[in-house]
Design an enzyme around this catalytic site. Structure first.
Site, PDB file in Angstrom:
ATOM      1  N   CYS A   1      32.059  30.902  39.607  1.00 22.67           N
ATOM      2  CA  CYS A   1      31.349  31.570  40.254  1.00 22.67           C
ATOM      3  C   CYS A   1      29.762  31.109  39.940  1.00 22.67           C
ATOM      4  O   CYS A   1      28.929  31.634  40.695  1.00 22.67           O
ATOM      5  CB  CYS A   1      31.495  33.008  39.899  1.00 22.67           C
ATOM      6  SG  CYS A   1      31.952  33.106  38.170  1.00 22.67           S
TER       7      CYS A   1
ATOM      8  N   LYS B   1      45.306  42.126  32.624  1.00 24.16           N
ATOM      9  CA  LYS B   1      46.134  41.927  33.878  1.00 24.16           C
ATOM     10  C   LYS B   1      45.540  40.347  34.602  1.00 24.16           C
ATOM     11  O   LYS B   1      44.489  40.557  35.103  1.00 24.16           O
ATOM     12  CB  LYS B   1      45.885  42.745  35.236  1.00 24.16           C
ATOM     13  CG  LYS B   1      47.197  42.407  36.071  1.00 24.16           C
ATOM     14  CD  LYS B   1      46.550  42.721  37.599  1.00 24.16           C
ATOM     15  CE  LYS B   1      45.653  41.947  38.264  1.00 24.16           C
ATOM     16  NZ  LYS B   1      46.373  40.688  38.436  1.00 24.16           N
TER      17      LYS B   1
ATOM     18  N   GLU C   1      31.795  40.874  36.401  1.00 27.56           N
ATOM     19  CA  GLU C   1      31.126  39.442  36.535  1.00 27.56           C
ATOM     20  C   GLU C   1      31.666  39.331  37.970  1.00 27.56           C
ATOM     21  O   GLU C   1      33.072  38.642  38.124  1.00 27.56           O
ATOM     22  CB  GLU C   1      31.768  38.538  35.413  1.00 27.56           C
ATOM     23  CG  GLU C   1      31.107  37.379  35.259  1.00 27.56           C
ATOM     24  CD  GLU C   1      31.462  36.275  36.092  1.00 27.56           C
ATOM     25  OE1 GLU C   1      31.272  35.880  37.162  1.00 27.56           O
ATOM     26  OE2 GLU C   1      32.325  35.622  35.255  1.00 27.56           O
TER      27      GLU C   1
ATOM     28  N   GLU D   1      30.095  32.317  49.212  1.00 29.65           N
ATOM     29  CA  GLU D   1      30.510  31.114  48.253  1.00 29.65           C
ATOM     30  C   GLU D   1      31.476  30.355  48.778  1.00 29.65           C
ATOM     31  O   GLU D   1      32.547  30.693  49.365  1.00 29.65           O
ATOM     32  CB  GLU D   1      31.272  31.993  46.923  1.00 29.65           C
ATOM     33  CG  GLU D   1      30.265  32.305  45.948  1.00 29.65           C
ATOM     34  CD  GLU D   1      30.937  32.857  44.943  1.00 29.65           C
ATOM     35  OE1 GLU D   1      30.838  32.329  43.518  1.00 29.65           O
ATOM     36  OE2 GLU D   1      31.980  33.914  44.931  1.00 29.65           O
TER      37      GLU D   1
HETATM   38  P1  ADP Z   1      39.818  35.550  43.559  1.00 26.12           P
HETATM   39  O1  ADP Z   1      39.584  35.665  44.975  1.00 26.12           O
HETATM   40  O2  ADP Z   1      38.941  35.062  42.717  1.00 26.12           O
HETATM   41  O3  ADP Z   1      41.324  35.652  43.171  1.00 26.12           O
HETATM   42  P2  ADP Z   1      40.245  38.507  43.176  1.00 26.12           P
HETATM   43  O4  ADP Z   1      39.186  39.547  43.043  1.00 26.12           O
HETATM   44  O5  ADP Z   1      41.216  38.699  44.447  1.00 26.12           O
HETATM   45  O6  ADP Z   1      39.279  37.157  43.194  1.00 26.12           O
HETATM   46  O7  ADP Z   1      41.133  38.638  42.049  1.00 26.12           O
HETATM   47  C1  ADP Z   1      40.704  38.539  40.670  1.00 26.12           C
HETATM   48  C2  ADP Z   1      41.437  39.386  39.890  1.00 26.12           C
HETATM   49  O8  ADP Z   1      41.732  40.974  40.468  1.00 26.12           O
HETATM   50  C3  ADP Z   1      43.068  38.953  40.014  1.00 26.12           C
HETATM   51  O9  ADP Z   1      43.665  39.294  38.712  1.00 26.12           O
HETATM   52  C4  ADP Z   1      43.523  39.778  41.137  1.00 26.12           C
HETATM   53  O10 ADP Z   1      45.017  39.862  40.768  1.00 26.12           O
HETATM   54  C5  ADP Z   1      42.985  41.149  40.834  1.00 26.12           C
HETATM   55  N1  ADP Z   1      43.016  42.170  41.782  1.00 26.12           N
HETATM   56  C6  ADP Z   1      42.902  41.978  43.248  1.00 26.12           C
HETATM   57  N2  ADP Z   1      42.918  43.137  44.054  1.00 26.12           N
HETATM   58  C7  ADP Z   1      43.099  43.984  42.559  1.00 26.12           C
HETATM   59  C8  ADP Z   1      43.087  45.656  42.784  1.00 26.12           C
HETATM   60  N3  ADP Z   1      43.100  46.204  44.076  1.00 26.12           N
HETATM   61  N4  ADP Z   1      43.138  46.065  41.774  1.00 26.12           N
HETATM   62  C9  ADP Z   1      43.068  45.538  40.510  1.00 26.12           C
HETATM   63  N5  ADP Z   1      43.094  44.314  40.528  1.00 26.12           N
HETATM   64  C10 ADP Z   1      43.289  43.442  41.454  1.00 26.12           C
END
Ligand code: ADP
Length: 539
Positions: A342, A233, A308, A439
Site C-alpha cells: 500500500c 484473522k 491502514e 492503486e
Molecule cells: P485485499 O484486497 O488486500 O485482499 P481485503 O480488504 O479484501 O484486501 O482483505 C484484507 C483482509 O480483510 C483479509 O484478511 C480479508 O479476508 C478480510 N476481509 C475481507 N472482507 C471482510 C469482511 N467483510 N469482514 C472482515 N474481514 C474481511
C-alpha cells in the site's frame, strides 16, 4: 478436515510434478498458450517444496488448524479451504475454513485470558514477547520459505520481512516497560490527579496477504505488550505464515487464549468480531472498502478502530534530484513485493527537465530485474498474488493506453505464465487516467510529467488517499517545503523504503486511522483513565 494435509500434499506434489499432475486452481491458470510456453519450472519448485515441507515438519511449523484457547482446532463443520503457491498454481495446503461459531469461541477464550494477561506485570509480558521474538528469528528461514511458498515474494525479500516483522515483537517487548501514566498538578490543594494507561481489552486483528507476517506482528506485538488479548484473522490466501507465528507464540509461553487465530469465511468472522461487545478494538490492514465496512460495523458497540487502508503514493522526482539515487529509490518504492504494497509508488511525477533522462535510466534498471519463482537465484520479482490481481493491472493499463499513455517497457503478462507480469514502465500518464486514481498493485510504473513544485504538490495531493509519498531532490529547503505540504502520513526523502518498527506508520484522509509501530502505535491499544483523589486533608 485434512489435518494430515500439507506435508503429504507437498510430498505428493513433488512426486506428481514430473508427470505434471499438479493440483492447480483454475483461477490461477494462465491462458492456454501460456501453459504451453511455461518453461520447466515446476520440477525445481517442487523439489524446493519437498525440502521445505520436511524442514517445516521437523520444526512443527506447518499448521492448518485454527487456534482457539491454546488448542489447534478444525472448523466445526469440517470444511477446509486450499492455499495455493502463486508461482505454480499448486495447492500447498488445506486449512480450516472457520466462521461465526469458531470466532465466538475464540473471542470467549480471548476474553477469559484477558482477565489474567492484563494483570501480569510489564516485565512478565516483556519477557514472553522477547522469547517470541527470539523464536521468530531462530526460525527465520522456515518462516521466509513458507511466505515465499504461499505469497510468492522472493526469498530474500521474505527473509527481510521476517526481520521487519519480528522487529515489531522485539520493539513491543521493550516498550511494554514504558507504558507510563501521568500526575497532573491539581487545581485544588486537597486533590491529586492521576492518569493511568490501561489495556483496551480484546482486540480483533484482520490482516491482508501482502505481508503475511509483519501485518500481524505490528498489531499483536503492541496489543500483547499493553495487556490486551487478540483474535487474529489472517488472509485466507496466506494463513500458513500466521499459523506458524502463532505456534511460535505458544512455544514462547504466551498463555493459552491470549493469541487466537481463525480464518475462513471472512465476512462471517468479521461480523462476529463486530457484533461482540467483548471485542473492544478492531485493527485492520487491507482495502479501503472493507475498512469502511469495519468502521461502520464498529459503531454499534463503539469499538476503538485502527485502519491502514489503500494508498496512492506519489513519487516526485525534481530536476535537481541525484538521478542514481532517484532511480534506486523509485525501483524500491515501486517494484518491492511486485508492486503489491500500500506504500508502493503509484504515480511517478517527474519534472519536465529530467523526464527523458530519468525515464531512460529507470527503464535500463527495470530491464535488469529478474522475474521468476521466489526460490530462484537472483529473482527480485515474483508472481502477483492471483489472477484477479493480473486482471486489475491489465484493466488499468488498457485504460491508460486508450487515453494516450505509452508503454515504454513490458506491458504484458510474462512468458513464465501463471500470474507473472513483466516489470513495466508507462509514460505520458495523466491524472485523468484510472491508473493515477486507483492503486495498480502490480509492477507498473506510470510516469507523469510536471512543470513546477506547486504543480507537483497539487497533483500529489489530488487524491482521497494519503499514506506513503516519496520526494527526490538535492535541495534541503525544497525537501522541507514539500514534506510539509504533502497530505500524507509518510514521506520518504531521497529514500524509497522507509518502514521500520521504530517509526509511526499510518495514513491521512481515507488511507486510515491511527498509527502502527513506534511509541505512538502503543496508544492504539490503551485506554486513558483519569483518577481523582479527593479530601486529602481529612486525616
Ligand atoms: P485485499 O484486497 O488486500 O485482499 P481485503 O480488504 O479484501 O484486501 O482483505 C484484507 C483482509 O480483510 C483479509 O484478511 C480479508 O479476508 C478480510 N476481509 C475481507 N472482507 C471482510 C469482511 N467483510 N469482514 C472482515 N474481514 C474481511
Amino acid at each position: 478436515m485434512a489435518v494430515s494435509f500439507a506435508a503429504v500434499n507437498l510430498r505428493t506434489m513433488a512426486l506428481r510434478s514430473s508427470s505434471k499432475l499438479l493440483r492447480r486452481s483454475s483461477h490461477l491458470l494462465p491462458p492456454i498458450h501460456m501453459q504451453h510456453s511455461a518453461p520447466p519450472l515446476t520440477r525445481k519448485i517442487s523439489m524446493d517444496a519437498r525440502s521445505i515441507a520436511s524442514q517445516l515438519n521437523r520444526s512443527g511449523l506447518l499448521k492448518t488448524q485454527g487456534l482457539i484457547g491454546g488448542k489447534w482446532s478444525d472448523s466445526y463443520d469440517g470444511k477446509t479451504i486450499q492455499v495455493y503457491n502463486p508461482a505454480t498454481g499448486e495447492s500447498i495446503a488445506d486449512v480450516a475454513c472457520m466462521g461465526g461459531k469458531e470466532t465466538n469461541d475464540a473471542i470467549a477464550s480471548a476474553y477469559d485470558a484477558y482477565r489474567s494477561w492484563s494483570k501480569t506485570t510489564a516485565a512478565e509480558r516483556s519477557k514472553l514477547l522477547r522469547k517470541w521474538y527470539d523464536l521468530l528469528m531462530a526460525h527465520k528461514e522456515e518462516l521466509a520459505q513458507l511466505m515465499t511458498l504461499e505469497q510468492g515474494k522472493p526469498l530474500k525479500e521474505a527473509m527481510g520481512e521476517v526481520n521487519y516483522g519480528a522487529g515489531f515483537i522485539e520493539f513491543s517487548a521493550e516498550e511494554a516497560k514504558r507504558i507510563y501514566g501521568d500526575i497532573i498538578p491539581a487545581p485544588m490543594s486537597d486533590r491529586r490527579l492521576f492518569v493511568l494507561k490501561q489495556p483496551v481489552g480484546v482486540v480483533g486483528a484482520i490482516t491482508p496477504w501482502n505481508f503475511p507476517l509483519a501485518m500481524i506482528t505490528r498489531k499483536v506485538g503492541p496489543a500483547l505488550a499493553c495487556g490486551c488479548t487478540v483474535v487474529i484473522k489472517p488472509s485466507e490466501l496466506t494463513p500458513l505464515t500466521a499459523l506458524a507465528a502463532a505456534e511460535l507464540a505458544i512455544q514462547a509461553g504466551i498463555p493459552a487464549g491470549a493469541v487466537n487465530v481463525v480464518m475462513g469465511n471472512a465476512p462471517e468472522i468479521g461480523d462476529a468480531l463486530l457484533a461482540s461487545p467483548q471485542v473492544r478494538k478492531i485493527t485492520f490492514t487491507g482495502s479501503t472498502a472493507v475498512g469502511k465496512k469495519l468502521m461502520a460495523g464498529s459503531a454499534e458497540t463503539v469499538k476503538k478502530v485502527s485502519l491502514e487502508l489503500g494508498g496512492n503514493a506519489p513519487c516526485i522526482i525534481f530536476d535537481d534530484a541525484d538521478i542514481d539515487i532517484a532511480v534506486k529509490g523509485t525501483l524500491a518504492a515501486k517494484y518491492r513485493n511486485s508492486g503489491q504494497t500500500c506504500v508502493c509508488a503509484n504515480r511517478i511525477l517527474v519534472q519536465e527537465g529530467i523526464y527523458d533522462k530519468f525515464a531512460k535510466a529507470l527503464i535500463d534498471a527495470v530491464r535488469n530485474m529478474k522475474v521468476g519463482d521466489g526460490f530462484g537465484e537472483d529473482v527480485v520479482q515474483g508472481p502477483l498474488i492471483n489472477e484477479a490481481a493480473v486482471k486489475k493491472v491489465e484493466t488499468l493499463l488498457q485504460d491508460a493506453t486508450s487515453k494516450g499513455a505509452k508503454v515504454m517497457l513490458g506491458g504484458k503478462r510474462h512468458s513464465l505464465g501463471f500470474t507473472f507480469y513483466e516489470p513495466t514502465v508507462v509514460g505520458d500518464v495523466n491524472s485523468d487516467m484510472r491508473i493515477s486514481r486507483e492503486e495498480v498493485f502490480g509492477p507498473v510504473a506510470p510516469l507523469l510529467r510536471f512543470k513546477t513544485e506547486e504543480d507537483a504538490i497539487r497533483i500529489a495531493n489530488d487524491t482521497n488517499a494519503g499514506l506513503g509519498s516519496y520526494v527526490f531532490t538535492n535541495s534541503i529547503q525544497r525537501s522541507w517545503r514539500v514534506a510539509e505540504a504533502l497530505e500524507y502520513g509518510l514521506v520518504g526523502i531521497n529514500e524509497g523504503v522507509i518502514s521500520t518498527e521504530v517509526a509511526p506508520f499510518g495514513g491521512f484522509k481515507q488511507s486510515g486511522l491511527g498509527r502502527e509501530g513506534s511509541k505512538y502505535g502503543m496508544d492504539e491499544y490503551l485506554e486513558i483513565k483519569y483518577v481523582c483523589l479527593g479530601n486529602m486533608k481529612k486525616e
